[in-house]
Design a protein around this motif. Structure first.
Motif, PDB file in Angstrom:
ATOM      1  N   ALA A 144      39.072   8.942  14.250  1.00  0.00           N
ATOM      2  CA  ALA A 144      39.859   9.597  13.303  1.00  0.00           C
ATOM      3  C   ALA A 144      39.903  11.107  13.164  1.00  0.00           C
ATOM      4  CB  ALA A 144      39.881   8.785  12.050  1.00  0.00           C
ATOM      5  N   ASN A 145      38.497  11.599  13.299  1.00  0.00           N
ATOM      6  CA  ASN A 145      38.256  12.936  13.006  1.00  0.00           C
ATOM      7  C   ASN A 145      38.641  13.761  14.252  1.00  0.00           C
ATOM      8  OD1 ASN A 145      37.143  15.629  12.416  1.00  0.00           O
ATOM      9  ND2 ASN A 145      36.007  14.768  10.727  1.00  0.00           N
ATOM     10  N   PRO A 146      39.442  14.824  14.218  1.00  0.00           N
ATOM     11  CA  PRO A 146      39.614  15.736  15.553  1.00  0.00           C
ATOM     12  C   PRO A 146      38.873  16.706  15.702  1.00  0.00           C
ATOM     13  CG  PRO A 146      41.431  15.897  14.083  1.00  0.00           C
ATOM     14  CD  PRO A 146      40.602  14.800  13.384  1.00  0.00           C
ATOM     15  N   VAL A 147      38.074  17.084  14.512  1.00  0.00           N
ATOM     16  CA  VAL A 147      37.471  18.453  14.364  1.00  0.00           C
ATOM     17  C   VAL A 147      36.197  18.275  14.656  1.00  0.00           C
ATOM     18  CG1 VAL A 147      37.187  20.380  12.927  1.00  0.00           C
ATOM     19  CG2 VAL A 147      39.405  19.297  12.977  1.00  0.00           C
ATOM     20  N   VAL A 148      35.418  17.510  14.029  1.00  0.00           N
ATOM     21  CA  VAL A 148      34.040  17.436  13.995  1.00  0.00           C
ATOM     22  C   VAL A 148      33.375  17.221  15.437  1.00  0.00           C
ATOM     23  CG1 VAL A 148      31.766  16.038  13.146  1.00  0.00           C
ATOM     24  CG2 VAL A 148      33.751  16.779  11.791  1.00  0.00           C
TER      25      VAL A 148
END
Length: 218
Positions: A22-26
């Motif tokens: 769900a996290n596209p940045v980390v």
């Protein structure tokens, strides 16, 4: 011997754990492929989030003081932590070369602190303790990953990484305060588990919105 409060905190945290994808940045920061502009945007968004959350926690502490002192102690500690985090954020923002005066915050990133403020005004403090504690688990994991990646891939100093180190570190005192607050609320019959779960689910959704909005920065 059973520990209903700790068991509830653990099961709620597990139930509200974010989807790993769900996290596209980390993951991009972890791989060293996120541009420095994304790091700068992260720093600037946090300059809005941290003071807003601190004031929300202070308000929750005041609301809870008379009727729910255990929750008040939890929120007071949270507010103090946000103040310390804000001091550490300065070095990260400086390392990113941010230009705060010309930056326009992203609505997707600021939905999270806006909802925390809503909780501060409307929700029962004990319910917020449970919801926030579940959400903080995911945030702490993200910060631990970012702290490592900033050193390995972006050559950031320890001072510049201190903001993320702060949130990545386990906090036994905060965990104890959360368990004490939840236990007191359970004993008094003032904890609405279903409502707290709803608050936690929405917090997690707004957390995902934060990272999704950040991923679209140039």
């Amino acid at each position: 011997m059973t520990h209903p409060a700790r068991d509830l905190l653990r099961t709620t945290t597990a139930a509200l754990a974010p989807d790993p994808g769900a996290n596209p940045v980390v993951p991009r920061i972890a791989a060293g492929t996120a541009p420095r502009a994304t790091l700068a945007a992260l720093a600037l968004e946090q300059t809005w989030v941290i003071p807003a959350d601190r004031r929300a926690f202070e308000h929750l502490a005041v609301r809870a003081e008379a009727t729910d002192p255990e929750a008040a102690a939890f929120f007071t500690t949270l507010a103090q932590g946000e103040a310390l985090a804000g001091e550490r954020l300065v070095a990260f923002a400086r390392a990113c070369g941010t230009e705060e005066a010309s930056y326009e915050p992203l609505h997707g990133c600021q939905a999270y602190p806006a909802y925390v403020a809503w909780l501060a005004l409307n929700a029962a403090p004990a319910d917020v303790v449970l919801a926030l504690t579940a959400n903080f688990s995911a945030w702490g994991g993200y910060c631990a990953t970012i702290a490592i990646a900033l050193r390995e891939h972006y050559d950031f100093t320890d001072e510049a990484c201190a903001f993320f180190d702060f949130f990545a570190q386990p906090s036994p005192d905060l965990d104890r305060l959360a368990a004490t607050a939840v236990e007191a609320a359970l004993d008094a019959g003032r904890l609405d588990e279903q409502r707290a779960h709803t608050y936690g689910r929405l917090l997690q959704t707004y957390e995902e919105m934060f990272w999704t909005a950040l991923s679209k920065t140039p």
